[in-house]
Structures are given as structure tokens and as C-alpha cells.
Design a protein around this motif. Structure first.
Motif, PDB file in Angstrom:
ATOM      1  N   GLN A 180     -30.702  61.123  -6.696  1.00  0.00           N
ATOM      2  CA  GLN A 180     -31.112  61.301  -8.092  1.00  0.00           C
ATOM      3  C   GLN A 180     -32.438  60.591  -8.344  1.00  0.00           C
ATOM      4  O   GLN A 180     -33.327  61.132  -9.002  1.00  0.00           O
ATOM      5  N   LYS A 181     -32.583  59.398  -7.829  1.00  0.00           N
ATOM      6  CA  LYS A 181     -33.819  58.616  -8.012  1.00  0.00           C
ATOM      7  C   LYS A 181     -35.016  59.332  -7.410  1.00  0.00           C
ATOM      8  O   LYS A 181     -36.082  59.391  -8.027  1.00  0.00           O
ATOM      9  N   GLN A 182     -34.862  59.872  -6.220  1.00  0.00           N
ATOM     10  CA  GLN A 182     -35.972  60.569  -5.570  1.00  0.00           C
ATOM     11  C   GLN A 182     -36.414  61.782  -6.384  1.00  0.00           C
ATOM     12  O   GLN A 182     -37.619  62.000  -6.572  1.00  0.00           O
ATOM     13  N   TYR A 185     -32.732  60.888 -16.154  1.00  0.00           N
ATOM     14  CA  TYR A 185     -32.301  61.931 -15.219  1.00  0.00           C
ATOM     15  C   TYR A 185     -30.797  61.851 -14.970  1.00  0.00           C
ATOM     16  O   TYR A 185     -30.090  62.849 -15.041  1.00  0.00           O
ATOM     17  N   HIS A 186     -30.310  60.652 -14.689  1.00  0.00           N
ATOM     18  CA  HIS A 186     -28.893  60.453 -14.392  1.00  0.00           C
ATOM     19  C   HIS A 186     -28.022  60.930 -15.557  1.00  0.00           C
ATOM     20  O   HIS A 186     -27.031  61.645 -15.342  1.00  0.00           O
ATOM     21  N   ALA A 194     -35.849  62.363  -9.600  1.00  0.00           N
ATOM     22  CA  ALA A 194     -36.397  61.885 -10.875  1.00  0.00           C
ATOM     23  C   ALA A 194     -37.860  61.462 -10.697  1.00  0.00           C
ATOM     24  O   ALA A 194     -38.723  61.840 -11.493  1.00  0.00           O
ATOM     25  N   ASP A 195     -38.139  60.716  -9.649  1.00  0.00           N
ATOM     26  CA  ASP A 195     -39.505  60.274  -9.371  1.00  0.00           C
ATOM     27  C   ASP A 195     -40.433  61.465  -9.132  1.00  0.00           C
ATOM     28  O   ASP A 195     -41.543  61.515  -9.673  1.00  0.00           O
ATOM     29  N   LYS A 203     -37.752  59.316 -15.956  1.00  0.00           N
ATOM     30  CA  LYS A 203     -37.103  58.029 -15.718  1.00  0.00           C
ATOM     31  C   LYS A 203     -35.721  58.273 -15.104  1.00  0.00           C
ATOM     32  O   LYS A 203     -35.021  59.196 -15.493  1.00  0.00           O
ATOM     33  N   PHE A 204     -35.345  57.417 -14.149  1.00  0.00           N
ATOM     34  CA  PHE A 204     -34.061  57.588 -13.471  1.00  0.00           C
ATOM     35  C   PHE A 204     -32.891  57.596 -14.442  1.00  0.00           C
ATOM     36  O   PHE A 204     -31.993  58.425 -14.338  1.00  0.00           O
ATOM     37  N   SER A 205     -32.872  56.660 -15.385  1.00  0.00           N
ATOM     38  CA  SER A 205     -31.736  56.582 -16.315  1.00  0.00           C
ATOM     39  C   SER A 205     -31.611  57.866 -17.142  1.00  0.00           C
ATOM     40  O   SER A 205     -30.498  58.331 -17.392  1.00  0.00           O
TER      41      SER A 205
END
Length: 64
Positions: free
Chosen positions: A18-20, A32-33, A22-23, A28-30
Motif C-alpha cells: 500500500q505504501k509503495q 490511501y489505506h 501510495a507513494d 499520503k499513505f494514511s
């Protein structure tokens, strides 16, 4: 025509966390999550950026 895949399914198919993703999509990761988990809805620009990061078209391949 095959069924469309969700953002999560495409992300997993591409081997991304998810972080990848989102970046890559500039989110922002939060944020996206929360959206991938269904807590919040997607904005059109976010879907466009995610599809671009995944190398797919929104219209033909992404179910959001």
C-alpha cells in the motif's frame, strides 16, 4: 470481457505494498489505506493517479 479488478487486486498483482502504491500515486499513505479499506471514497484524481501508477486505464480495467 473479463471482470474488472479492484485497486487492491491490481496492487497485489503488481507486487506493491500500500505504501509503495501510495507513494507512486502521490497520495499520503494514511489516506490511501483508509480508501483501499473502504473507510473513505476515492476522488476522481486519485483514481486517475493510481491507474497511471499501475500502468492501466481506469475505464477498461479498474473497478473502484
Amino acid at each position: 470481457m473479463a471482470d474488472k479488478l479492484t485497486v487492491k487486486q491490481w496492487r497485489q498483482l503488481r507486487g506493491l505494498t500500500q505504501k509503495q502504491l501510495a507513494d507512486k500515486a502521490g497520495i499520503k499513505f494514511s489516506t490511501y489505506h483508509a480508501k483501499e479499506c473502504g473507510y473513505r471514497g476515492w476522488k476522481a484524481v486519485e483514481i486517475k493517479n493510481i491507474a497511471s501508477a499501475l500502468g492501466i486505464s481506469v475505464e477498461n480495467q479498474l473497478d473502484y
